[in-house]
Design an enzyme around this catalytic site. Structure first.
Site, PDB file in Angstrom:
ATOM      1  CB  SER A 274     101.140-102.333  60.119  1.00 55.85           C
ATOM      2  OG  SER A 274     100.559-101.874  59.295  1.00 55.85           O
TER       3      SER A 274
ATOM      4  CG  ASP B 195      95.002 -97.721  62.335  1.00 57.27           C
ATOM      5  OD1 ASP B 195      95.323 -96.808  61.119  1.00 57.27           O
ATOM      6  OD2 ASP B 195      95.373 -98.898  62.333  1.00 57.27           O
TER       7      ASP B 195
ATOM      8  CG  HIS C 265      98.824 -98.040  61.908  1.00 55.07           C
ATOM      9  ND1 HIS C 265      98.093 -98.848  61.616  1.00 55.07           N
ATOM     10  CD2 HIS C 265     100.147 -98.288  61.450  1.00 55.07           C
ATOM     11  CE1 HIS C 265      98.724 -99.987  61.066  1.00 55.07           C
ATOM     12  NE2 HIS C 265      99.891 -99.554  60.801  1.00 55.07           N
TER      13      HIS C 265
END
Ligand SMILES: *[C@@H]1O[C@H](CO)[C@@H](O)[C@H](O)[C@H]1NC(C)=O
Ligand SMILES: *[C@@H]1O[C@H](CO)[C@@H](O)[C@H](O)[C@H]1NC(C)=O
Ligand SMILES: *[C@@H]1O[C@H](CO)[C@@H](O)[C@H](O)[C@H]1NC(C)=O
Length: 444
Positions: free
Chosen positions: A164, A368, A428
């Site tokens: 991320s 995600d 994610h």
């Protein structure tokens, strides 16, 4: 439905990609490995915490295995907490051995960055990092100190893995580290960056949210129109380099999605987001859009149970954490101070890494939303790297996590020093939530 834990395909694919041994999952309890940790003062009033585990492989000395630094997102998410106990470290958050730890394949260096994250802390509120450049220069101090004091790691391959927002930091840190190694200021065998569901060009995520959700029955025509309209506003703000405004509009786009999808989970579209935990009263936030963004992007990385672990048994074990420094206590300020940086793209940095010949691996979870795969493909098309047309001409290859199985776990394209992995049935995070486990079935 197979309930026996298996190594996540992500782990298998990435470790094999990097030439690391995937081996068999060994039976625990394994021999207790060596671990060390410390603070580095990276600037006046800015103290960064790191925690290193030496690889524990039954057949190999740690010196025959690589070193992986893990960078969490947020910004403000703690690698030593979340990455370590919830994702890839030797123990899970119940302090039980993790069968799928990466420690059998690599030594692991968790760093709480930017300063103020996890057990890292600042002594003055002016000392928080405000942009990527500062995040990078702080990390250079930490890495120089680390490799100077741990000469045994200077020659073994060093990879930066990230998730991320950590991916944005990894790109910036990777480029600066490459230069430092060339100049001889840091002695290390830098081998590449892996960017997992990474915040490289946030506008490309925002622009693809509508089409992605629409295509999987999570928006109707009206919802698509609303989301697309605000996405255009974000684009306009980014084009004008009004990044604080872009951050506010990004928050607005998320709220619209939440309303129109009946609360889709931004980290896995097949689930719903958990009700948000109440904010601590200590927060200095005055702007509500930042509160919402913080809730969504940092709080899920420091749930109460993890906080209790880190502020209880773990700080007792570590012994060096100042009494008045609580794990995660400054994360809201870390997040808030980066407000002007969130929406800035770093595609140019990835280009520089590629030009320099640094190995760049991009991988993305199919489920995600926050960093959806369509958005990743969109910024990759903007790379100016001379080899990109050749990369694009390739057809992807299917991969299987288990040679006996016909179940496709990923697709991959790789050319020279760039690789892209489409990870199926993953959201994610590398390690999915129990809900995703059920829905995605057999992921682990
Ligand atoms: C492992 O490697 C280190 C560093 O090269 C060395 O000092 C140590 O003796 C090795 N241990 C074994 C058991 O080979
Ligand atoms: C800096 O902050 C830490 C953690 O809150 C605290 O323990 C320490 O005393 C502070 N140092 C100074 C010089 O204020
Ligand atoms: C990049 O990856 C390739 C393939 O895994 C490897 O052969 C090469 O040595 C790596 N380059 C660097 C600089 O680590």
């Amino acid at each position: 439905m197979e309930l026996v834990p298996r190594t996540s395909p992500v782990v298998l694919l990435l470790l094999s990609l990097l030439g690391l041994s995937t081996g068999a999952v060994i039976d625990w309890p394994a021999e207790e490995g060596k671990e060390v940790w410390d603070y580095v003062t990276v600037r006046k009033d800015a103290h960064m915490f790191w925690w290193l585990y030496y690889a524990t492989n039954p057949c190999k000395n740690f010196s025959e295995l690589p070193l992986v630094m893990w960078l969490q997102g947020g910004p403000g998410g703690s690698s030593t907490g979340f990455g370590n106990f919830e994702e890839i470290g030797p123990l899970d958050s119940d302090l039980k051995p993790r069968r799928t730890t990466w420690l059998q394949s690599a030594s692991l260096l968790f760093v709480d960055n930017p300063v103020g994250t996890g057990f890292s802390y600042v002594n003055k509120s002016g000392a928080y990092a405000k942009d990527l450049a500062m995040v990078v220069s702080d990390m250079m101090i930490l890495l120089k100190t680390f490799f100077d004091c741990h000469k045994e790691f200077q020659t073994i391959p060093f990879y930066i893995f990230s998730e991320s927002y950590g991916g944005k930091m990894a790109a910036g840190i990777g480029l600066e580290l490459y230069k430092a190694v060339q100049q001889g200021t840091i002695q290390c065998n830098f081998a590449g960056v892996a960017l997992g569901d990474s915040w490289i060009s946030p506008i490309n995520s925002v622009l693809s949210w509508g089409p992605y959700l629409y295509s999987v029955s999570l928006l109707d025509d009206q919802g698509l129109a609303e989301v697309s309209q605000v996405a255009e506003q974000v684009l306009d703000a980014v084009n004008k380099e009004h990044y604080v405004e872009a951050t506010q509009l990004w928050g607005k786009a998320e709220m619209l999605i939440e309303q129109n999808t009946d609360g889709v989970n931004f980290y896995n579209i097949l689930t719903k987001s958990a009700p948000m935990a109440a904010m601590e009263s200590s927060l200095e936030f005055t702007q509500s859009h930042l509160v919402h963004l913080y809730q969504r992007h940092v709080r899920h990385l420091q749930q109460d149970t993890l906080s209790q672990l880190m502020n209880g048994p773990i700080r007792k074990k570590l012994k060096i954490i100042p009494e008045d420094c609580s794990w995660g206590g400054q994360s809201a300020s870390v997040f808030q101070n980066m407000e002007g940086d969130f929406m800035k793209p770093v595609i140019g940095i990835v280009d520089e890494l590629l030009e320099a010949g640094v190995n760049v691996t991009v991988y993305n979870g199919q489920l995600d939303l926050i960093v959806d795969t369509m958005g990743q493909e969109a910024w990759m098309r903007k790379l100016k790297w001379a080899e990109l047309p050749k990369f694009n001409q390739l057809k992807w290859k299917a991969l299987y996590s288990d040679p006996q199985s016909s179940e496709t776990s990923a697709f991959v394209k790789s050319y020279k020093n760039l690789a892209f992995y489409w990870i199926l049935r993953a959201g994610h995070m590398v390690r999915e939530s129990p809900a995703a486990f059920v829905v995605g079935s057999q992921l682990f």
